[in-house]
Design a protein around this motif. Structure first.
Motif, PDB file in Angstrom:
ATOM      1  N   LYS A   1       0.832  -1.206   0.000  1.00  0.00           N
ATOM      2  CA  LYS A   1       0.000   0.000   0.000  1.00  0.00           C
ATOM      3  C   LYS A   1       0.867   1.257   0.000  1.00  0.00           C
ATOM      4  CE  LYS A   1      -3.467   2.519   2.682  1.00  0.00           C
ATOM      5  NZ  LYS A   1      -4.382   2.504   3.866  1.00  0.00           N
ATOM      6  N   GLN A   2       1.890   1.284   0.825  1.00  0.00           N
ATOM      7  CA  GLN A   2       2.766   2.456   0.887  1.00  0.00           C
ATOM      8  C   GLN A   2       3.495   2.683  -0.442  1.00  0.00           C
ATOM      9  OE1 GLN A   2       2.677   4.668   3.375  1.00  0.00           O
ATOM     10  NE2 GLN A   2       1.054   3.306   4.150  1.00  0.00           N
ATOM     11  N   LEU A   3       3.907   1.587  -1.075  1.00  0.00           N
ATOM     12  CA  LEU A   3       4.566   1.693  -2.377  1.00  0.00           C
ATOM     13  C   LEU A   3       3.594   2.240  -3.417  1.00  0.00           C
ATOM     14  CD1 LEU A   3       6.875   1.247  -4.370  1.00  0.00           C
ATOM     15  CD2 LEU A   3       6.197  -1.173  -4.528  1.00  0.00           C
ATOM     16  N   ALA A   4       2.352   1.749  -3.388  1.00  0.00           N
ATOM     17  CA  ALA A   4       1.347   2.208  -4.349  1.00  0.00           C
ATOM     18  C   ALA A   4       1.063   3.695  -4.177  1.00  0.00           C
ATOM     19  CB  ALA A   4       0.071   1.388  -4.185  1.00  0.00           C
ATOM     20  N   ILE A   5       0.910   4.142  -2.943  1.00  0.00           N
ATOM     21  CA  ILE A   5       0.645   5.564  -2.686  1.00  0.00           C
ATOM     22  C   ILE A   5       1.828   6.410  -3.143  1.00  0.00           C
ATOM     23  CG2 ILE A   5       0.351   7.270  -0.839  1.00  0.00           C
ATOM     24  CD1 ILE A   5      -1.331   5.140   0.643  1.00  0.00           C
ATOM     25  N   HIS A   6       3.048   5.911  -2.927  1.00  0.00           N
ATOM     26  CA  HIS A   6       4.242   6.615  -3.386  1.00  0.00           C
ATOM     27  C   HIS A   6       4.233   6.771  -4.906  1.00  0.00           C
ATOM     28  CE1 HIS A   6       8.370   7.874  -3.860  1.00  0.00           C
ATOM     29  NE2 HIS A   6       8.633   6.801  -4.602  1.00  0.00           N
ATOM     30  N   LYS A   7       3.837   5.702  -5.619  1.00  0.00           N
ATOM     31  CA  LYS A   7       3.803   5.761  -7.082  1.00  0.00           C
ATOM     32  C   LYS A   7       2.715   6.719  -7.569  1.00  0.00           C
ATOM     33  CE  LYS A   7       7.133   2.929  -8.194  1.00  0.00           C
ATOM     34  NZ  LYS A   7       8.318   3.382  -8.967  1.00  0.00           N
ATOM     35  N   LEU A   8       1.589   6.749  -6.871  1.00  0.00           N
ATOM     36  CA  LEU A   8       0.535   7.708  -7.231  1.00  0.00           C
ATOM     37  C   LEU A   8       1.034   9.140  -7.061  1.00  0.00           C
ATOM     38  CD1 LEU A   8      -2.621   6.002  -5.632  1.00  0.00           C
ATOM     39  CD2 LEU A   8      -2.062   6.180  -8.072  1.00  0.00           C
ATOM     40  N   SER A   9       1.806   9.375  -6.013  1.00  0.00           N
ATOM     41  CA  SER A   9       2.377  10.713  -5.801  1.00  0.00           C
ATOM     42  C   SER A   9       3.383  11.055  -6.896  1.00  0.00           C
ATOM     43  CB  SER A   9       3.054  10.781  -4.431  1.00  0.00           C
ATOM     44  OG  SER A   9       2.125  10.551  -3.396  1.00  0.00           O
ATOM     45  N   GLN A  10       4.142  10.047  -7.340  1.00  0.00           N
ATOM     46  CA  GLN A  10       5.142  10.278  -8.389  1.00  0.00           C
ATOM     47  C   GLN A  10       4.526  10.751  -9.696  1.00  0.00           C
ATOM     48  OE1 GLN A  10       7.642   6.780  -8.913  1.00  0.00           O
ATOM     49  NE2 GLN A  10       9.303   7.768  -7.795  1.00  0.00           N
ATOM     50  N   VAL A  11       3.292  10.317  -9.972  1.00  0.00           N
ATOM     51  CA  VAL A  11       2.645  10.726 -11.223  1.00  0.00           C
ATOM     52  C   VAL A  11       1.783  11.971 -11.018  1.00  0.00           C
ATOM     53  CG1 VAL A  11       2.701   8.419 -12.213  1.00  0.00           C
ATOM     54  CG2 VAL A  11       0.687   9.130 -10.919  1.00  0.00           C
ATOM     55  N   LYS A  12       2.105  12.708  -9.940  1.00  0.00           N
ATOM     56  CA  LYS A  12       1.498  14.022  -9.661  1.00  0.00           C
ATOM     57  C   LYS A  12      -0.002  13.936  -9.387  1.00  0.00           C
ATOM     58  CE  LYS A  12       5.476  16.055 -10.595  1.00  0.00           C
ATOM     59  NZ  LYS A  12       6.298  14.863 -10.878  1.00  0.00           N
ATOM     60  N   ILE A  13      -0.414  12.871  -8.702  1.00  0.00           N
ATOM     61  CA  ILE A  13      -1.800  12.770  -8.257  1.00  0.00           C
ATOM     62  C   ILE A  13      -1.891  13.359  -6.853  1.00  0.00           C
ATOM     63  CG2 ILE A  13      -3.589  11.157  -7.482  1.00  0.00           C
ATOM     64  CD1 ILE A  13      -2.942   9.376  -9.806  1.00  0.00           C
ATOM     65  N   SER A  14      -2.689  14.408  -6.715  1.00  0.00           N
ATOM     66  CA  SER A  14      -2.850  15.028  -5.399  1.00  0.00           C
ATOM     67  C   SER A  14      -3.734  14.151  -4.517  1.00  0.00           C
ATOM     68  CB  SER A  14      -3.485  16.418  -5.557  1.00  0.00           C
ATOM     69  OG  SER A  14      -4.734  16.305  -6.215  1.00  0.00           O
ATOM     70  N   ALA A  15      -3.555  14.264  -3.231  1.00  0.00           N
ATOM     71  CA  ALA A  15      -4.325  13.468  -2.266  1.00  0.00           C
ATOM     72  C   ALA A  15      -4.257  11.988  -2.635  1.00  0.00           C
ATOM     73  CB  ALA A  15      -5.771  13.950  -2.202  1.00  0.00           C
ATOM     74  N   ALA A  16      -3.034  11.487  -2.780  1.00  0.00           N
ATOM     75  CA  ALA A  16      -2.830  10.116  -3.259  1.00  0.00           C
ATOM     76  C   ALA A  16      -3.499   9.076  -2.368  1.00  0.00           C
ATOM     77  CB  ALA A  16      -1.331   9.829  -3.368  1.00  0.00           C
ATOM     78  N   GLU A  17      -3.495   9.296  -1.045  1.00  0.00           N
ATOM     79  CA  GLU A  17      -4.114   8.332  -0.129  1.00  0.00           C
ATOM     80  C   GLU A  17      -5.618   8.249  -0.362  1.00  0.00           C
ATOM     81  OE1 GLU A  17      -3.067   8.760   3.922  1.00  0.00           O
ATOM     82  OE2 GLU A  17      -0.897   8.737   3.556  1.00  0.00           O
ATOM     83  N   GLN A  18      -6.220   9.388  -0.693  1.00  0.00           N
ATOM     84  CA  GLN A  18      -7.659   9.402  -0.974  1.00  0.00           C
ATOM     85  C   GLN A  18      -7.944   8.691  -2.295  1.00  0.00           C
ATOM     86  OE1 GLN A  18      -9.400  13.339  -1.018  1.00  0.00           O
ATOM     87  NE2 GLN A  18     -11.161  12.656  -2.238  1.00  0.00           N
ATOM     88  N   ARG A  19      -7.140   8.962  -3.320  1.00  0.00           N
ATOM     89  CA  ARG A  19      -7.326   8.318  -4.634  1.00  0.00           C
ATOM     90  C   ARG A  19      -7.141   6.806  -4.528  1.00  0.00           C
ATOM     91  NH1 ARG A  19      -9.995  12.537  -6.462  1.00  0.00           N
ATOM     92  NH2 ARG A  19      -8.710  14.397  -6.709  1.00  0.00           N
TER      93      ARG A  19
END
Length: 334
Positions: free
Chosen positions: A128-146
């Protein structure tokens, strides 16, 4: 040393009455970290080439000749179990429609964690932490919510960012992007292209961008292959091809860009249409649509020749170069 080498690749479709060839003698290399574009109209064979590289051809399509080497490994010889260690992990693909990739009944996070744990032995929390990190890398705001949302709750641009994040989950060496911005508006398209370029530069990932749009190519690719009716008709550095297109088909694609027409004018277009799989004409396949076609073009197939720092398969260019060399020879003799 090349990361990917495609050698004399041919893809056929075996039908009841006949076997049709869709890709002819395709050869090219891809270096580590290089950004390569494959350009052509619908039906040119560019997406089929992408599917062939990652072994996603559907029956009755199959690779009938040639080889695809990733490092020293011939991908055309691998079994399904071996492909599990390559596809997604070493070579990832982004498709045109994010909803083809995303499962509508699973949250974004569930899909990402599942993909990670299929290839890595880590806990669900670490995944989960890795996935949220990758979402942040692609400039998705509020990655934990997404992470907790379903695909239908996201915009088209956001869904495509999620797909890119999934493709980058396992740090692949090659990313194949098949028309990744076609369904997006111009502003979002520019953001996605910038993101792809940035990710490739920062992480050293090689990119194969499949597109019909030279406007997209100019922003991201270092080198370009132009395909028509299953063949490569021109290749070279992107800026060279855009500034000095050699093949009449490449010239037609560039002239069809919206910015090439004046305000209020009709857009330029190439007359005719791409031949269907069973209707490939003899000789140069482009000759029915080419303003420079001669009788020779109708019956003989041009071979690729060097023209400057590009290569092009066109008799008109071949004759022009021959005349230029003859004139230079005469000048030297004088």
């Amino acid at each position: 040393m090349a990361l990917l080498t495609v050698e004399h690749l041919q893809v056929d479709f075996r039908l009841r009455q006949q076997t049709l060839t869709a890709l002819y003698d395709i050869s090219f290399t891809l270096s580590p970290g290089e950004r390569l574009a494959i350009v052509g109209e619908s039906g040119a064979g560019k997406s089929l080439l992408g599917y062939a590289i990652v072994n996603l051809l559907r029956q009755p399509g199959y690779i009938s000749a040639g080889a695809i080497h990733f490092h020293e490994q011939n991908l055309t010889k691998l079994g399904s179990r071996q492909w599990q260690q390559i596809r997604g992990k070493k070579i990832a693909m982004i498709f045109q429609d994010p909803m083809v990739t995303l499962n509508p009944v699973l949250t974004v996070g569930e899909q990402m964690v599942e993909a990670i744990r299929a290839h890595q032995k880590i806990s669900a929390q670490a995944a989960k932490q890795l996935a949220i990190h990758k979402l942040s890398q692609v400039k998705i705001s509020a990655a934990e919510q997404r992470f907790e949302q379903y695909p239908h709750e996201l915009s088209g641009g956001m869904r495509q960012r999620v797909v890119i994040a999934i493709a980058m989950l396992l740090n692949p060496e090659i990313l194949i992007a098949d028309e990744p911005t076609t369904a997006l508006d111009v502003t979002i398209q520019a953001q996605i292209l910038h993101l792809l370029k940035q990710l490739c530069e920062e992480q050293g990932v090689a990119l194969i961008l499949i597109t019909h749009d030279f406007g997209v190519v100019s922003r991201i690719a270092e080198r370009t292959l132009v395909m028509y009716a299953g063949r490569i008709v021109e290749r070279g550095p992107t800026l060279e091809i855009i500034n000095d297109p050699q093949h009449p088909y490449t010239q037609g694609l560039l002239n069809a860009l919206p910015q090439m027409a004046l305000a209020g004018q009709r857009l330029n277009q190439i007359p005719g249409h791409m031949p269907s799989l069973g209707e490939h004409p003899s000789g140069c396949a482009f000759h029915p649509r080419c303003p420079y076609a001669t009788e020779k073009c109708r019956w003989q197939r041009p071979r690729p020749i060097y023209s400057g720092i590009s290569t092009v398969a066109c008799f008109a260019i071949e004759e022009l170069l021959a005349e230029t060399n003859l004139e230079e020879g005469d000048d030297n003799h004088d």
